[in-house]
Write a protein that holds these residues in place. Structure first.
Motif, PDB file in Angstrom:
ATOM      1  N   PHE A  61       0.830  -1.206   0.000  1.00 29.05           N
ATOM      2  CA  PHE A  61       0.000   0.000   0.000  1.00 29.05           C
ATOM      3  C   PHE A  61       0.870   1.264   0.000  1.00 29.05           C
ATOM      4  CE2 PHE A  61      -2.543   3.303   2.076  1.00 29.05           C
ATOM      5  CZ  PHE A  61      -3.675   3.269   1.282  1.00 29.05           C
ATOM      6  N   THR A  62       1.886   1.304   0.858  1.00 25.47           N
ATOM      7  CA  THR A  62       2.764   2.477   0.887  1.00 25.47           C
ATOM      8  C   THR A  62       3.531   2.619  -0.424  1.00 25.47           C
ATOM      9  OG1 THR A  62       3.021   2.197   3.271  1.00 25.47           O
ATOM     10  CG2 THR A  62       4.624   3.607   2.154  1.00 25.47           C
ATOM     11  N   THR A  63       3.924   1.503  -1.013  1.00 31.75           N
ATOM     12  CA  THR A  63       4.607   1.551  -2.305  1.00 31.75           C
ATOM     13  C   THR A  63       3.707   2.146  -3.378  1.00 31.75           C
ATOM     14  OG1 THR A  63       5.913  -0.387  -1.691  1.00 31.75           O
ATOM     15  CG2 THR A  63       5.824   0.183  -4.020  1.00 31.75           C
ATOM     16  N   LEU A  64       2.438   1.764  -3.381  1.00 28.05           N
ATOM     17  CA  LEU A  64       1.500   2.324  -4.362  1.00 28.05           C
ATOM     18  C   LEU A  64       1.279   3.812  -4.141  1.00 28.05           C
ATOM     19  CD1 LEU A  64      -1.193  -0.517  -4.521  1.00 28.05           C
ATOM     20  CD2 LEU A  64       0.564   0.017  -6.217  1.00 28.05           C
ATOM     21  N   VAL A  65       1.208   4.229  -2.874  1.00 29.86           N
ATOM     22  CA  VAL A  65       0.999   5.652  -2.590  1.00 29.86           C
ATOM     23  C   VAL A  65       2.210   6.480  -3.000  1.00 29.86           C
ATOM     24  CG1 VAL A  65       0.603   7.325  -0.746  1.00 29.86           C
ATOM     25  CG2 VAL A  65      -0.642   5.179  -0.747  1.00 29.86           C
ATOM     26  N   ILE A  75      -1.614   1.167 -12.888  1.00 28.49           N
ATOM     27  CA  ILE A  75      -1.894   0.020 -12.013  1.00 28.49           C
ATOM     28  C   ILE A  75      -3.374  -0.047 -11.675  1.00 28.49           C
ATOM     29  CG2 ILE A  75      -1.438  -0.951  -9.726  1.00 28.49           C
ATOM     30  CD1 ILE A  75       1.371   0.160  -9.909  1.00 28.49           C
ATOM     31  N   PHE A  76      -4.002   1.103 -11.441  1.00 25.08           N
ATOM     32  CA  PHE A  76      -5.437   1.153 -11.146  1.00 25.08           C
ATOM     33  C   PHE A  76      -6.245   0.551 -12.297  1.00 25.08           C
ATOM     34  CE2 PHE A  76      -9.540   3.278 -11.281  1.00 25.08           C
ATOM     35  CZ  PHE A  76      -9.978   3.160  -9.979  1.00 25.08           C
ATOM     36  N   ALA A 162     -11.262  -1.453  -2.373  1.00 19.59           N
ATOM     37  CA  ALA A 162     -10.764  -0.854  -1.127  1.00 19.59           C
ATOM     38  C   ALA A 162      -9.320  -0.395  -1.272  1.00 19.59           C
ATOM     39  CB  ALA A 162     -10.907  -1.861   0.011  1.00 19.59           C
ATOM     40  N   VAL A 163      -8.481  -1.239  -1.873  1.00 19.10           N
ATOM     41  CA  VAL A 163      -7.066  -0.895  -1.988  1.00 19.10           C
ATOM     42  C   VAL A 163      -6.849   0.260  -2.954  1.00 19.10           C
ATOM     43  CG1 VAL A 163      -4.798  -1.744  -2.702  1.00 19.10           C
ATOM     44  CG2 VAL A 163      -6.300  -3.207  -1.350  1.00 19.10           C
ATOM     45  N   MET A 164      -7.427   0.177  -4.125  1.00 19.57           N
ATOM     46  CA  MET A 164      -7.164   1.190  -5.142  1.00 19.57           C
ATOM     47  C   MET A 164      -7.822   2.531  -4.793  1.00 19.57           C
ATOM     48  SD  MET A 164      -5.159  -0.461  -6.919  1.00 19.57           S
ATOM     49  CE  MET A 164      -4.824   0.968  -7.917  1.00 19.57           C
TER      50      MET A 164
END
Length: 404
Positions: A61-65, A75-76, A162-164
């Motif tokens: 999650f932090t990597t995606l942010v 990625i989304f 939820a994640v995206m």
């Protein structure tokens, strides 16, 4: 930028910096070390030869942010497309195994109605995951496997949402966005305040919503070496501050001048005006606090190298009282005025007894403008030169003329 929105005149740039660029002379460029923190707060550090790349995947999650917006959007999009294609293939395989793709009629009850090809299976996968439900296709009670796949796809779709969506929200509400309206003066100054030699910067907040529990920290980054000969390329030394409220906490409702008294504890204690132009010194200023509207902690940073520290100047006032309320003129945020300031280090001032003793020997006062009589000035200067045994006194004022 804020200047384009009419908040301040076009001559002043406010992206954590505010300065009248016409007031100060241009410094000659010289070869120096790379600055540790850029003026906009970005750390000038490149991480190379990281062998354990898998550590970044342990915190997805932090990597995606932390990714760029373009990569996040790719990625989304791919996460949804891949999940739709995957379950579309599963639905097609279920229909193929059950014989639903054969054109023959009869009393055969399909697992999913109206699925005749991969395209129809892909459309049904989209309908299931985003809960559209056009009504043409539906799961029957004929196949238990189809019911299980339906449940699994719904759960997977909720996790992806939820994640995206959480990642997109965190990227849009990141704390550094609030820091864009926290500004620092482009230059720092060194002058006398309350009979002490001080290093000062000015900070301000452009928004009406305040920063709660705001604190300011300063560090000096310089190249040092230990007694054993070990070279420390980036030695970070904390410096004490004498803020207007008496502690590191500030009430940032109007621009404040943050002051560091150069005393025996200061890493700038042995630095004079001449040394400042030759030494590679970088002072980092960090402003932290909680955003009042969102409750998120934010941080704004900047740094001042030797060329950006003005010796013998102080900031002009920006706050005035108009019609029963206080008004802040941000066009004067970075303006400075020359003031009489000793050009020597704070250590040498302490050796002669401080500013008061030096004023007594020199016969000057810390006023915006200083004028001396030629005769009396010559007698005082000759007395001081005799005291130090030299015609070139290192304890001279860096300037004797104030703002014209």
């Amino acid at each position: 930028m804020l200047s384009r929105k009419g908040l301040i005149p076009e001559d002043y740039l406010l992206t954590r910096l505010a300065e009248d660029v016409l007031q100060h002379p241009k410094f000659k460029a010289k070869s120096r070390k790379a600055r540790f923190v850029a003026k906009n707060g970005r750390c000038n550090v490149a991480h190379t030869n990281i062998r354990e790349q898998g550590r970044f995947l342990q915190d997805v999650f932090t990597t995606l942010v932390d990714l760029r917006w373009l990569h996040t959007l790719i990625i989304f999009t791919m996460s949804y497309l891949c999940s739709w294609l995957l379950f579309g293939m599963i639905w097609w395989l279920i229909a193929f195994a059950h014989g639903d793709l054969d054109p023959r009629g009869g009393d055969l009850v399909p697992c999913v109605t109206q699925i005749h090809s991969f395209s129809s299976a892909f459309l049904f996968s989209i309908e299931v995951q985003v809960t559209i439900g056009f009504g043409g296709r539906m799961v029957t009670e004929e196949c238990v496997s189809a019911i299980a796949v339906l449940i699994v796809q719904n759960i997977v779709g909720l996790i992806i949402n939820a994640v995206m969506l959480g990642c997109i929200f965190m990227k849009t509400a990141q704390a550094h966005r609030r820091a864009e309206t926290l500004i620092f003066s482009k230059h720092a100054v060194v002058s006398v305040r309350n009979n002490r030699l001080c290093f000062m910067v000015r900070i301000g907040d452009l928004r009406k919503s305040m920063i709660i529990s705001a604190t300011v920290r300063m560090q000096v980054v310089r190249r040092t070496s230990t007694e054993e000969g070990e070279v420390v390329p980036l030695d970070q030394i904390d410096i004490h501050m004498d803020n207007p409220v008496g502690s590191n906490g500030v009430f940032l409702v109007s621009p404040l001048v943050i002051c560091h008294v150069i005393d025996q504890r200061s890493p700038m204690y042995d630095m004079s005006a001449a040394d400042l132009q030759h030494d590679d010194v970088e002072v980092i200023v960090v402003l932290e606090g909680v955003v009042e509207t969102t409750g998120i902690t934010t941080q704004a940073r900047t740094s001042y190298v030797s060329e950006e520290i003005l010796w013998g100047q102080r900031f002009v006032p920006t706050v005035s009282e108009e019609e029963g309320m206080y008004a802040v003129d941000y066009s004067k945020f970075g303006n400075t005025v020359k003031v009489p300031t000793p050009g020597c280090s704070a250590r040498k001032l302490d050796e002669v007894g401080g500013i008061a003793r030096y004023k007594l020997l020199e016969g000057v006062t810390l006023r915006p403008s200083v004028r001396r009589r030629r005769g009396s000035s010559g007698r005082r200067r000759s007395g001081l030169e005799t005291m130090h045994g030299s015609h070139s006194d290192p304890l001279r004022w860096s300037t004797e003329v104030s703002e014209t």
